[in-house]
Write an enzyme that holds these catalytic residues in place. Structure first.
Site, PDB file in Angstrom:
ATOM      1  N   ASN A  16       0.835  -1.213   0.000  1.00 36.35           N
ATOM      2  CA  ASN A  16       0.000   0.000   0.000  1.00 36.35           C
ATOM      3  C   ASN A  16       0.865   1.256   0.000  1.00 36.35           C
ATOM      4  OD1 ASN A  16      -3.054  -0.398   0.135  1.00 36.35           O
ATOM      5  ND2 ASN A  16      -2.293  -1.983   1.551  1.00 36.35           N
ATOM      6  N   MET A  93       1.313  -2.493  12.263  1.00 34.83           N
ATOM      7  CA  MET A  93       0.643  -3.443  13.149  1.00 34.83           C
ATOM      8  C   MET A  93       0.902  -3.181  14.638  1.00 34.83           C
ATOM      9  SD  MET A  93      -0.889  -4.846  10.738  1.00 34.83           S
ATOM     10  CE  MET A  93      -1.678  -6.422  10.961  1.00 34.83           C
ATOM     11  N   ARG A  94       0.890  -1.921  15.050  1.00 38.56           N
ATOM     12  CA  ARG A  94       0.991  -1.590  16.474  1.00 38.56           C
ATOM     13  C   ARG A  94      -0.242  -0.796  16.886  1.00 38.56           C
ATOM     14  NH1 ARG A  94       4.063  -4.753  18.804  1.00 38.56           N
ATOM     15  NH2 ARG A  94       4.108  -3.380  20.617  1.00 38.56           N
ATOM     16  N   LEU A  96      -1.974   2.133  18.835  1.00 31.58           N
ATOM     17  CA  LEU A  96      -1.489   3.469  19.181  1.00 31.58           C
ATOM     18  C   LEU A  96      -2.230   3.997  20.408  1.00 31.58           C
ATOM     19  CD1 LEU A  96      -1.469   4.749  15.507  1.00 31.58           C
ATOM     20  CD2 LEU A  96       0.551   4.216  16.897  1.00 31.58           C
ATOM     21  N   HIS A 112      -7.896  -0.705   6.164  1.00 25.92           N
ATOM     22  CA  HIS A 112      -8.245  -1.966   6.814  1.00 25.92           C
ATOM     23  C   HIS A 112      -8.829  -2.909   5.762  1.00 25.92           C
ATOM     24  CE1 HIS A 112      -9.420  -4.715   9.982  1.00 25.92           C
ATOM     25  NE2 HIS A 112     -10.610  -4.812   9.413  1.00 25.92           N
ATOM     26  N   ASP A 148      -9.703   0.097  14.435  1.00 23.30           N
ATOM     27  CA  ASP A 148     -10.528  -0.176  13.249  1.00 23.30           C
ATOM     28  C   ASP A 148     -11.905   0.466  13.339  1.00 23.30           C
ATOM     29  OD1 ASP A 148      -8.393  -1.618  12.237  1.00 23.30           O
ATOM     30  OD2 ASP A 148      -9.116  -3.521  13.030  1.00 23.30           O
TER      31      ASP A 148
HETATM   32  C1  GAR Z   1      -2.968  -4.680   4.017  1.00 19.18           C
HETATM   33  O1  GAR Z   1      -3.863  -5.645   3.520  1.00 19.18           O
HETATM   34  C2  GAR Z   1      -3.664  -3.793   5.027  1.00 19.18           C
HETATM   35  O2  GAR Z   1      -5.002  -3.522   4.706  1.00 19.18           O
HETATM   36  C3  GAR Z   1      -3.557  -4.626   6.265  1.00 19.18           C
HETATM   37  O3  GAR Z   1      -2.264  -5.175   6.227  1.00 19.18           O
HETATM   38  C4  GAR Z   1      -1.881  -5.333   4.866  1.00 19.18           C
HETATM   39  C5  GAR Z   1      -0.548  -4.663   4.679  1.00 19.18           C
HETATM   40  O4  GAR Z   1      -0.045  -4.954   3.399  1.00 19.18           O
HETATM   41  N1  GAR Z   1      -3.741  -3.834   7.439  1.00 19.18           N
HETATM   42  C6  GAR Z   1      -4.250  -4.314   8.563  1.00 19.18           C
HETATM   43  O5  GAR Z   1      -4.603  -5.464   8.703  1.00 19.18           O
HETATM   44  C7  GAR Z   1      -4.361  -3.304   9.674  1.00 19.18           C
HETATM   45  N2  GAR Z   1      -5.108  -3.825  10.768  1.00 19.18           N
HETATM   46  P1  GAR Z   1       1.046  -4.028   2.750  1.00 19.18           P
HETATM   47  O6  GAR Z   1       2.199  -3.935   3.761  1.00 19.18           O
HETATM   48  O7  GAR Z   1       1.451  -4.765   1.514  1.00 19.18           O
HETATM   49  O8  GAR Z   1       0.433  -2.701   2.469  1.00 19.18           O
END
Ligand code: GAR
Length: 216
Positions: A16, A93-94, A96, A112, A148
């Site tokens: 992303n 993934m932390r 806050l 999300h 979320d």
């Molecule tokens: C993505 O699918 C994002 O939506 C998800 O982690 C992935 C990261 O992929 N986020 C979460 O689950 C947040 N709770 P990326 O590092 O390739 O962007």
């Protein structure tokens, strides 16, 4: 209008983040990615950022142990030093602290991999399959202290197929993520998103065209 200075926060591969970097190269895009910050030194996305000539920083959460506030303060200092206007969480993934979230209120976005408010948390694709959902997708929202949650800026949907596995569904949702995150950041950086009663309005109206991406 000056481009908004954006920091992207990652923990992993950063696809992303890469989509945001690519989008921001377009002339007229209202934001520039000036910093990629990771809580992990080995996050794959850091190399992608460096290869694009973008400054990177690592604030290792492990150094702070259970002291989340100290970790968040350290990140905040880095963001201030880079004169950041907007923060994009992209697979960060932390959890806050409310204090940190408050400092970036209405200036911090998250993506999300589900159509919120359904399937908050982890393993969203498998849970959507288990629930027999026919439509699934991704959401870009402003970050609030609750995980979320927060006003929804944009959503993109995919149809769930009967032969989908977690892998195939995740791959289709990820493609949607890569479209809606740059689009949502553009809306916010252009100042087109306003909050009314904790809901996002685009251009001051509830017309959904700019904030939804529906299945093909
Ligand atoms: C993505 O699918 C994002 O939506 C998800 O982690 C992935 C990261 O992929 N986020 C979460 O689950 C947040 N709770 P990326 O590092 O390739 O962007």
């Amino acid at each position: 209008m000056a481009k908004k200075r954006v920091a992207v926060l990652i923990s992993g591969r950063g696809s992303n983040m890469a989509a945001l970097i690519e989008a921001a190269k377009a002339p007229g895009y209202p934001a520039e990615i000036v910093l990629v910050l990771s809580n992990k030194a080995d996050a794959g996305g850091l190399d992608t950022a460096r290869n694009n000539g973008i400054e990177t920083a690592v604030v290792d959460h492990k150094i702070y142990g259970k002291d989340r506030a100290a970790f968040d303060r350290a990140m905040h200092q880095v963001l201030l030093a880079h004169k950041i206007d907007l923060v994009c969480l992209a697979g960060f993934m932390r959890l806050l602290t409310p204090e940190f979230v408050g400092l970036w209120s209405e200036r911090m976005l998250n993506i999300h991999p589900a159509l919120l408010p359904a399937f908050k948390g982890l393993d969203t694709h498998q849970r959507a399959l288990d629930a027999g959902a026919k439509v699934h997708g991704a959401t870009v929202h402003f970050v609030v202290p609750e995980m979320d949650a927060g006003p929804i800026i944009m959503q993109g949907a995919v149809a769930v197929r009967s032969d989908d596995t977690e892998t195939t569904l995740a791959a289709r949702v990820l493609k949607v993520e890569h479209r809606i995150y740059p689009a949502a950041l553009r809306l916010v950086a252009d100042g087109r998103v306003t909050l009314v009663d904790d809901r996002c309005l685009i251009d001051g109206s509830a017309v959904p065209d700019a904030s939804t991406l529906t299945p093909e």
